[in-house]
Design a protein around this motif. Structure first.
Motif, PDB file in Angstrom:
ATOM      1  N   LEU A  95     -30.544   5.424  -5.122  1.00 19.01           N
ATOM      2  CA  LEU A  95     -31.371   6.583  -5.319  1.00 19.01           C
ATOM      3  C   LEU A  95     -31.234   7.121  -6.421  1.00 19.01           C
ATOM      4  O   LEU A  95     -32.216   8.111  -6.878  1.00 19.01           O
TER       5      LEU A  95
ATOM      6  N   THR B 274     -41.118   4.979  -5.180  1.00 18.79           N
ATOM      7  CA  THR B 274     -41.683   6.230  -4.780  1.00 18.79           C
ATOM      8  C   THR B 274     -42.605   7.797  -4.646  1.00 18.79           C
ATOM      9  O   THR B 274     -43.209   7.504  -5.607  1.00 18.79           O
TER      10      THR B 274
ATOM     11  N   PRO C 101     -33.256  12.489  -6.649  1.00 17.54           N
ATOM     12  CA  PRO C 101     -33.163  12.954  -5.142  1.00 17.54           C
ATOM     13  C   PRO C 101     -31.831  13.662  -4.434  1.00 17.54           C
ATOM     14  O   PRO C 101     -31.359  14.267  -3.109  1.00 17.54           O
TER      15      PRO C 101
ATOM     16  N   PRO D 214     -28.520  12.899  -3.483  1.00 17.81           N
ATOM     17  CA  PRO D 214     -28.345  11.459  -2.101  1.00 17.81           C
ATOM     18  C   PRO D 214     -26.718  12.709  -1.888  1.00 17.81           C
ATOM     19  O   PRO D 214     -25.670  13.035  -2.775  1.00 17.81           O
TER      20      PRO D 214
ATOM     21  N   SER E  27     -31.292  12.826   1.709  1.00 21.33           N
ATOM     22  CA  SER E  27     -31.501  12.841  -0.317  1.00 21.33           C
ATOM     23  C   SER E  27     -33.237  12.700  -0.006  1.00 21.33           C
ATOM     24  O   SER E  27     -33.763  12.300   1.003  1.00 21.33           O
ATOM     25  N   ARG E  28     -33.968  12.813  -1.311  1.00 24.05           N
ATOM     26  CA  ARG E  28     -35.373  12.332  -1.253  1.00 24.05           C
ATOM     27  C   ARG E  28     -35.117  11.021  -1.703  1.00 24.05           C
ATOM     28  O   ARG E  28     -34.381  10.041  -1.602  1.00 24.05           O
ATOM     29  N   HIS E  29     -36.548   9.764  -1.243  1.00 23.01           N
ATOM     30  CA  HIS E  29     -36.592   8.696  -1.489  1.00 23.01           C
ATOM     31  C   HIS E  29     -35.733   8.270  -0.546  1.00 23.01           C
ATOM     32  O   HIS E  29     -35.616   6.841  -1.491  1.00 23.01           O
TER      33      HIS E  29
ATOM     34  N   LYS F 154     -36.116   3.098  -0.224  1.00 24.49           N
ATOM     35  CA  LYS F 154     -34.673   3.012  -0.870  1.00 24.49           C
ATOM     36  C   LYS F 154     -33.861   2.853  -0.037  1.00 24.49           C
ATOM     37  O   LYS F 154     -33.150   1.739   0.258  1.00 24.49           O
TER      38      LYS F 154
ATOM     39  N   HIS G  39     -37.777  16.489   2.596  1.00 25.99           N
ATOM     40  CA  HIS G  39     -36.178  16.416   2.567  1.00 25.99           C
ATOM     41  C   HIS G  39     -35.326  15.356   3.673  1.00 25.99           C
ATOM     42  O   HIS G  39     -35.499  15.961   4.293  1.00 25.99           O
TER      43      HIS G  39
END
Length: 393
Positions: free
Chosen positions: A23, A80, A180, A182, A192-194, A198, A333
């Motif tokens: 991330l 992503t 992100p 995280p 986290s984003r993405h 992942k 989100h």
């Protein structure tokens, strides 16, 4: 004789570490070299050989006992969603265009890295709506619509015009990565984003690790294809071995009203926006989960496609299925749970220990109709039992 699949210990410390490290590496579609280097290092550490295509996809190989016949593939992606610089604005800010499909609504407020052509230089910034100050626009802040033409990236440098942006080295087409942020909570949620995809990469690496740590030779050679353009629709359109008879993509499963997917469970997708997945392979995966007590939900996704969609469109000759990990607020989100990732890793490890759905038939790309495995008899109806095979008079 092939040993029956069994539940294997999943190294959750490894899974979580790999997930967070993935991330933290920005990888919008089109700029994935760094993250693929990381995945390659992880495969090296596991002792799994791999090759890299011209376009940067990784094809790893966990060898089975046979050199002939058909293989299987598990497919994940490291790219992503993100943005490109569309124009340098007269006010010294950046107009953005999305990479992949996502709403500007979820980019408002995002911290970003802007990658210039000077490889070692990253410029920070933040995405803001055009009307960002309540003290200036009052209710106008809330009345502004949603769209990429209604946001801009504020650059964290002393710049007030387009010329200043060019002096910084920023130009049209530069990548803009949404950071992100995280976080793993004490209750096991991962925010986290993405997470797409992942978290899927981390779970699959943990599944391969579990098989290797247990000293198990899979009955069927398993390829791990790590793609870099899924978010823009290309996905597994290249890089697959010609001997692959089954493909299981692993990606985010949608948690939302009207869906069965859950953050704490794995998902077997029965179909998505490109149509239903292979009848026999999907039910085999669901059966493996039921037999071994892995928490799995079946689901169908409307506005969704994965790596296998690109593979099918490219003409791949294989059965395909999709496994997922439940994600709330996909492409926004995002949030999932470590329990769901554990369930997913367990199911993938069970699949790696199993035979092909039809090992004799699928060992060759084609054969005789009489040997074709199918639901051979039409089911009975209220009018009475069927009098023959499906589709035959």
């Amino acid at each position: 004789m092939v040993a029956s699949p069994r539940l294997l210990p999943i190294d959750m410390e490894y899974l979580q570490q790999v997930l967070v490290e993935l991330l933290e590496i920005p990888s919008p579609s089109g700029r994935t070299d760094h993250v693929q280097q990381y995945v390659g290092e992880r495969l090296d550490a596991l002792g799994v050989p791999f090759s890299v295509t011209r376009r940067g996809a990784i094809n790893a190989r966990l060898a089975g006992p046979r050199d002939d016949g058909a293989d299987r593939a598990v497919v994940v992606h490291t790219d992503t969603i993100g943005c490109l610089v569309k124009s340098l604005k007269p006010n010294g800010r950046l107009e953005l265009t999305p990479v992949g499909t996502h709403s500007a609504r979820f980019s408002e407020g995002a911290h970003v890295w802007i990658f210039t052509d000077e490889l070692d230089r990253v410029i920070t910034g933040q995405v803001l709506p055009l009307k960002a100050s309540g003290h200036r626009y009052n209710d106008g802040v809330d009345l502004q619509g949603v769209g990429w033409g209604l946001v801009e990236a504020r650059v964290d440098e002393d710049v007030t015009d387009a010329a200043g942006l060019r002096k910084l080295g920023i130009d049209v087409g530069d990548f803009v990565a949404l950071l992100p942020s995280p976080q793993v909570t004490p209750s096991g949620y991962v925010k986290s984003r993405h997470l797409d995809d992942k978290a899927g990469v981390a779970a699959v690496l943990a599944a391969f690790k579990a098989v290797i740590d247990a000293g198990i030779t899979p009955p069927v050679t398993a390829h791990l294809l790590v793609t870099t353009t899924e978010e823009v629709g290309h996905g597994a359109s290249h890089g697959l071995d010609q001997d692959v008879a089954e493909i299981v993509s692993v990606d985010a499963a949608v948690c939302a009203p009207g869906q069965q997917s859950d953050e704490r469970a794995a998902t077997v997708a029965m179909g998505d926006g490109t149509g239903p997945f292979d009848y026999h392979l999907t039910r085999k995966l669901a059966g493996l989960a039921a037999e071994h007590g892995v928490d799995v939900r079946r689901d169908v996704f409307d506005f969704y496609r994965s790596d296998v969609a690109a593979a099918l469109e490219a003409g791949v000759h294989a059965r395909v299925a999709l496994l997922g990990f439940g994600v709330d607020a996909t492409h926004g989100h995002e949030r999932t749970h470590l329990t769901g990732l554990h369930n997913l890793a367990q199911l993938v490890s069970l699949y790696l220990q199993s035979e092909l759905v039809f090992p004799e038939w699928d060992a060759e790309p084609e054969g005789e109709l009489a040997d074709f495995p199918s639901l051979a008899v039409q089911p009975a109806t209220e009018e009475g039992p069927s009098d023959g095979p499906i589709g035959l008079d």
